[in-house]
Write a protein that holds these residues in place. Structure first.
Motif, short mmCIF file in Angstrom:
data_model
loop_
_atom_site.label_atom_id
_atom_site.label_comp_id
_atom_site.label_asym_id
_atom_site.label_seq_id
_atom_site.Cartn_x
_atom_site.Cartn_y
_atom_site.Cartn_z
N ASN A 105 5.18 6.69 -7.26
CA ASN A 105 5.15 7.54 -8.45
C ASN A 105 4.09 7.07 -9.45
OD1 ASN A 105 7.25 9.08 -7.43
ND2 ASN A 105 8.84 7.96 -8.54
N GLU A 106 3.95 5.76 -9.55
CA GLU A 106 3.00 5.17 -10.48
C GLU A 106 1.55 5.41 -10.06
OE1 GLU A 106 2.22 0.66 -12.21
OE2 GLU A 106 4.21 1.20 -11.45
N PHE A 107 1.33 5.41 -8.73
CA PHE A 107 -0.02 5.60 -8.18
C PHE A 107 0.00 6.80 -7.23
CE2 PHE A 107 0.49 1.03 -8.99
CZ PHE A 107 -0.58 0.80 -9.85
N PRO A 108 -0.16 8.02 -7.76
CA PRO A 108 0.00 9.22 -6.93
C PRO A 108 -0.99 9.34 -5.79
CG PRO A 108 -0.53 9.79 -9.23
CD PRO A 108 -0.40 8.32 -9.17
N ASN A 109 -2.16 8.66 -5.88
CA ASN A 109 -3.14 8.77 -4.79
C ASN A 109 -2.94 7.72 -3.70
OD1 ASN A 109 -5.45 10.43 -3.99
ND2 ASN A 109 -6.57 8.49 -3.96
N VAL A 110 -1.95 6.86 -3.89
CA VAL A 110 -1.68 5.82 -2.89
C VAL A 110 -0.81 6.40 -1.79
CG1 VAL A 110 -0.42 3.66 -2.47
CG2 VAL A 110 -2.01 3.83 -4.41
N GLY A 111 -1.28 6.25 -0.56
CA GLY A 111 -0.51 6.74 0.59
C GLY A 111 0.26 5.66 1.31
N VAL A 112 -0.23 4.40 1.18
CA VAL A 112 0.39 3.27 1.88
C VAL A 112 0.50 2.08 0.92
CG1 VAL A 112 0.25 1.66 3.82
CG2 VAL A 112 -0.59 4.00 4.09
N LEU A 113 1.62 1.39 0.97
CA LEU A 113 1.80 0.13 0.25
C LEU A 113 1.79 -1.00 1.26
CD1 LEU A 113 4.78 1.17 -2.06
CD2 LEU A 113 2.38 1.04 -2.73
N ALA A 114 0.91 -1.97 1.06
CA ALA A 114 0.88 -3.17 1.90
C ALA A 114 1.62 -4.27 1.15
CB ALA A 114 -0.56 -3.58 2.17
N PHE A 115 2.78 -4.67 1.66
CA PHE A 115 3.61 -5.65 0.98
C PHE A 115 3.03 -7.06 1.10
CE2 PHE A 115 7.54 -2.90 2.26
CZ PHE A 115 7.16 -1.93 1.34
N GLU A 116 3.37 -7.89 0.12
CA GLU A 116 3.03 -9.31 0.20
C GLU A 116 3.81 -9.94 1.36
OE1 GLU A 116 3.02 -13.15 -2.80
OE2 GLU A 116 4.74 -11.80 -2.84
#
Length: 294
Positions: A105-116
């Motif tokens: 929601n915070e980054f609408p253009n982000v499609g993937v989150l790479a976790f630590e």
């Protein structure tokens, strides 16, 4: 369905059991689901189905490879967010689903989150978290690592998904370049952390990983053939570099090198139907982006 947690496992019953025991206390089954694919397991992993009946189980009688198994499994998921873990990795944030939703929601253009990723075997999650930096670190990167990530369902479905022409090692790079080609970003974030329970001492004692070398060499060649408009220079550099660095280092690497080269040539006619070159601008953008931390 808010989120689908997806795991592919191959003959790691104890590790899978530990991951599922962790998830059991974190997942809200009223709005979240856990799906597991057993990829030709012969170590008794099937017995876990009786202990974890809240999991949606899928299986193959023969080994088809992690990428093909993911391709099948992700097509079954119903959540608006897909969260992937390796069978030997678990989240260190109790609210990892809510955090994933918040970040999308915070980054609408982000499609993937790479976790630590925190590697190692620890006595407790608290011990693992002692290695976590205090400051939040987030940046757009070129790809994600399969041990812990989240992808929006609509973004995943806009791509071809995990490639069926890869067995294991390299499938994340393929999905990543397709995500970038659709105009979405990949965000590395340490707001969500996974413990990848790799025994680093044991890995060092094992020494050279011939199996991984052969798979990565072949699949990197496939990647160039599929996604590069003119892959010939890339292929020549790939095989020349690996011949000098590995092929000439010992007899086993030498044999595996030529087996990978032979398999690339054999499968070349079959790869043509999957060939989908990415715009050179996207390839350049990807090459300039940093890797996630792992």
């Amino acid at each position: 369905m808010q989120a689908s947690i997806l795991i592919v496992s191959k003959d790691r019953k104890e590790e899978l059991e530990k991951t599922l025991l962790t998830l059991k206390g974190l997942v809200d089954l009223s709005s979240q689901e856990v799906l597991v694919f057993l990829d030709g397991c012969t170590d008794g992993s099937l017995a876990l189905k009786e202990s974890f009946k809240w999991v949606a189980w899928y299986e193959s009688n023969r080994t088809i490879g992690a990428s093909r198994a993911r391709h099948i499994l992700y097509a079954k998921a119903r959540g608006t967010i897909f969260i992937g873990f390796d069978d030997d990795a678990h989240p260190l944030n109790a609210n990892f689903v809510a955090l994933s939703q918040q970040l999308f929601n915070e980054f609408p253009n982000v499609g993937v989150l790479a976790f630590e990723e925190i590697k190692g075997v620890f006595n407790s999650d608290e011990a693992a978290l002692k290695l976590k930096p205090e400051l939040i670190e987030e940046y757009v990167c070129r790809e994600f690592v399969g041990c812990g990530f989240a992808i929006r369902k609509d973004v995943y479905e806009a791509t071809n998904g995990f490639p069926v022409w890869v067995d294991i090692y390299g499938e994340e790079s393929c999905l990543s370049i397709e995500v970038l080609s659709k105009g979405f970003d990949i965000l590395y974030t340490n707001r969500i952390t996974v413990n990848h329970r790799i025994d680093k001492v044991q890995r060092l004692q094992q020494g050279r990983n011939y199996f991984r070398f052969g798979k990565q060499l072949k699949n990197t060649a496939f990647y160039y053939i599929i996604y590069h408009r003119f892959p010939f220079v890339k292929l020549a550099k790939l095989f020349w570099h690996n011949f000098k660095k590995y092929g000439c280092s010992d007899w086993d690497y030498f044999k595996i090198y030529f087996i990978a080269l032979f398999r690339m040539l054999i499968f070349l006619p079959q790869l043509v139907k999957y060939r989908k070159p990415v715009d050179d601008v996207i390839l350049k953008k990807s090459s300039l982006l940093p890797n996630p931390k792992y």
